[in-house]
Design a protein around this motif. Structure first.
Motif: not given
Length: 335
Positions: A106, A321-322, A325, A328-329
């Motif tokens: 991340t 990546k999806d 992402d 990482s939220k």
């Protein structure tokens, strides 16, 4: 797993045989330092000190081994030190937060290492993460924690540690009524807060929490995917996930747990010394005296090879990546 990997220790030692004579004179009279990314008292520290007492008899020259605690930033400081400051001379070993590949994945500020470039020795345990709460509280199940009238206070070190990330996902994705209070410097400090009833519970490895479960101070409520004796029937977080997205996030968080107690050497450490260290760790983990001491201390060690640990690092760091992402939220590494 223990029986499966035990012969590997002798195979590794045989492969390292050409270097043994040189290593004998090299290690004799020397001191090896195991750098621990946390302060004294926690699971990483206890495991390192247990191994340090038994490793010398399996290393040529029987060198001294000391443990140096280097806490801070959920062990980023220790990992950066081992990666770029410590000399690759066979005299430094590091052990740190199993979730450091998540920090790298991340792109956390302060990461100055590549997990795949450390000289991987071993993982001394696969660790199951659990959430445990005080036994004097009325909540005995996940459903009861969802319906708690007041938030249940969970002590934590900080983002990037299982003490924080596991309950965060339980709160955000499963709806448990938790209040996470971070900033504790170690798991032992969290347990002290629970003893004083300043906190209601904590998350972390079963190994670290087991002594307090045995004392009836806390009891486990839910676990991640790694099963260990005594908690097989606990509900698993990702099995309770309300959708595929939540399940994927929980699965990624759990992936490093097979590398529950990682041990590495600096990049560039001569391969012969790495092989000798691998063999010593493997044999020490199977040592009957160490096993007896570990059992007395309610610690469960098992051997995971350096190559297997490295493969887990590569798996985590190869996520699309999806998924990263979305992950990482919720998961933020750092203090």
């Amino acid at each position: 797993m223990k029986r499966k990997f035990a012969p590997l220790a002798f195979w590794v030692l045989a492969c390292a045989a050409p270097q043994l004579a040189q290593a004998q004179s090299f290690y004799a009279g020397k001191t090896i330092t195991i750098i621990v990314g946390y302060k004294t008292g926690g699971g990483y520290d206890r495991t390192a000190r247990l191994l340090a007492r038994h490793l010398p008899k399996y290393l040529p020259g029987a060198p001294n081994i000391i443990v140096q605690n280097m806490p801070g930033a959920n062990s980023l400081i220790a990992a950066n030190h081992v990666y770029s400051v410590a000399k690759p001379d066979g005299l430094t070993v590091g052990t740190f937060n199993r979730n450091l590949p998540i920090a790298q994945l991340t792109r956390v500020d302060g990461v100055k290492f590549d997990m795949t470039k450390f000289a991987w020795i071993v993982s001394a345990a696969s660790e199951s993460t659990i959430l445990a709460i005080r036994s004097d509280l009325p909540y005995k199940s996940v459903e009861e924690l969802k319906k708690a009238g007041q938030p249940v206070v969970i002590g934590a070190t900080g983002p990037g540690a299982n003490t924080y990330d596991f309950p965060l996902l339980l709160k955000e994705l499963l709806g448990l009524n938790l209040k996470i209070v971070s900033g504790y410097s170690s798991s032992s400090d969290i347990m002290l807060a629970i003893e004083r009833k300043e906190a209601d519970g904590r998350a972390g490895s079963l190994t670290s929490i087991a002594p307090f479960i045995d004392r009836k101070l806390v009891h486990p409520v839910i676990r991640a995917r790694a099963a260990e004796p005594g908690i097989e029937k606990l509900p698993v977080d990702e099995d309770l996930a309300p959708n595929a997205r939540a399940k994927a996030i929980m699965a990624l968080r759990s992936a490093p747990e097979v590398v529950g107690r990682p041990y590495v050497m600096p990049p560039g450490t001569p391969q012969g010394l790495v092989q000798i260290m691998r063999a010593a760790f493997a044999r020490a983990i199977e040592d009957p005296a160490l096993k007896a001491e570990a059992a007395k201390a309610k610690m469960d060690l098992n051997y995971v090879s350096g190559d297997a640990a490295l493969n887990v690092m590569k798996e985590v760091l190869a996520q699309p990546k999806d998924i990263v992402d979305e992950f990482s939220k919720y998961i933020k590494f750092g203090e």
